[in-house]
Scaffold this motif. Sequence first.
Motif, PDB file in Angstrom:
ATOM      1  N   SER A 212       0.818  -1.213   0.000  1.00  0.00           N
ATOM      2  CA  SER A 212       0.000   0.000   0.000  1.00  0.00           C
ATOM      3  C   SER A 212       0.854   1.267   0.000  1.00  0.00           C
ATOM      4  N   ALA A 213       2.100   1.163   0.484  1.00  0.00           N
ATOM      5  CA  ALA A 213       2.981   2.340   0.538  1.00  0.00           C
ATOM      6  C   ALA A 213       3.536   2.697  -0.838  1.00  0.00           C
ATOM      7  N   GLY A 214       3.454   1.786  -1.796  1.00  0.00           N
ATOM      8  CA  GLY A 214       3.941   2.084  -3.141  1.00  0.00           C
ATOM      9  C   GLY A 214       5.433   2.345  -3.173  1.00  0.00           C
ATOM     10  N   ASP A 215       5.839   3.435  -3.849  1.00  0.00           N
ATOM     11  CA  ASP A 215       7.268   3.736  -3.981  1.00  0.00           C
ATOM     12  C   ASP A 215       7.847   4.497  -2.791  1.00  0.00           C
ATOM     13  N   LYS A 216       7.065   4.633  -1.718  1.00  0.00           N
ATOM     14  CA  LYS A 216       7.575   5.327  -0.531  1.00  0.00           C
ATOM     15  C   LYS A 216       8.545   4.457   0.266  1.00  0.00           C
ATOM     16  N   VAL A 217       8.454   3.149   0.091  1.00  0.00           N
ATOM     17  CA  VAL A 217       9.369   2.223   0.760  1.00  0.00           C
ATOM     18  C   VAL A 217       9.735   1.100  -0.206  1.00  0.00           C
ATOM     19  N   LYS A 218      10.767   0.365   0.167  1.00  0.00           N
ATOM     20  CA  LYS A 218      11.165  -0.835  -0.574  1.00  0.00           C
ATOM     21  C   LYS A 218      10.938  -2.041   0.330  1.00  0.00           C
ATOM     22  N   GLY A 219      10.332  -3.065  -0.193  1.00  0.00           N
ATOM     23  CA  GLY A 219      10.079  -4.268   0.598  1.00  0.00           C
ATOM     24  C   GLY A 219      11.134  -5.327   0.377  1.00  0.00           C
ATOM     25  N   ILE A 220      11.475  -6.020   1.457  1.00  0.00           N
ATOM     26  CA  ILE A 220      12.439  -7.119   1.381  1.00  0.00           C
ATOM     27  C   ILE A 220      11.809  -8.344   2.037  1.00  0.00           C
ATOM     28  N   ASP A 221      11.547  -9.359   1.252  1.00  0.00           N
ATOM     29  CA  ASP A 221      11.015 -10.617   1.798  1.00  0.00           C
ATOM     30  C   ASP A 221      12.114 -11.324   2.593  1.00  0.00           C
ATOM     31  N   PHE A 222      11.706 -12.069   3.601  1.00  0.00           N
ATOM     32  CA  PHE A 222      12.680 -12.891   4.330  1.00  0.00           C
ATOM     33  C   PHE A 222      12.016 -14.207   4.707  1.00  0.00           C
ATOM     34  N   PRO A 223      12.710 -15.305   4.528  1.00  0.00           N
ATOM     35  CA  PRO A 223      12.083 -16.623   4.707  1.00  0.00           C
ATOM     36  C   PRO A 223      11.604 -16.886   6.130  1.00  0.00           C
TER      37      PRO A 223
END
Length: 271
Positions: A212-223
């Motif tokens: 929902s934050a769009g380009d305001k943040v970057k997401g990093i998946d972690f197992p």
Amino acid sequence: MPLAISALALAMVGACASDTSSKQVPPVVETPSASASPSPSATGTATGDLTVLAAASLTEVFQKLATTFQSENPGVHVTFSFGASSTLAQQIVAKAPADVFAAASPATMKTVTDAGDATGNPQLFVRNVLEIAVPPSNPGNVTGLSDFSKSDLKIAVCAVAVPCGAAADKVFKATGISAEIDSYEQDVKGVLTKVESGEADAGLVYATDVKSAGDKVKGIDFPEASNAINDYPIAALTEAKNPSAAAAWIAFLSSAEARQAFTDAGFQLPS
């Protein structure tokens, strides 16, 4: 458009109650049948005001769904109050006016069911998983959960008393990572704001918040996130002023269009 109910009134009620959610055992939660649609709301028979208290992580998708629900039920006006599930639960127990409660964990819902303030068994309607959020430029060069142990980074997570914080704590304990936390926020939107503003190099939020934050943040998946997936239960309240609209809203959330909206927002659906 749905509007937030009086934050001051709810805050006053919530301030009078203590937070015991971290000590609770999850209540019985029913999983809806896959054949639960079509929605009874499509009949448009519900009318009047409907007040929904919901976890902060549901803000965007619930507001979107309310537009559709109200178009199918033109006699209903939906009002939301979003916040930390533990705080909302305490407000309900303290008799804050509301028709429906949607929590981000069974533990926080149990505060309400134990007080006899929910009708029937809560219904599981979505699941959510944690994701690392960093500023778009990732100034801390964060690549995974192990970076949360670096003391030179500014780290934000939710307080343990709220579902996103309990999930983060569970992940840290499961992985043996000793996180160097700089800021504990009262709900997941507080963590997201810290990251968006650059006050935090990284934070743990839900995958839906990153989306929902769009380009305001970057997401990093972690197992390791699979160690703490949060179930979201919903229930109509015994003190509901509009039980028919409450039932229609809950039924609507099992409709095909609602399930698609949840999927698009990044939520997982119960099997």
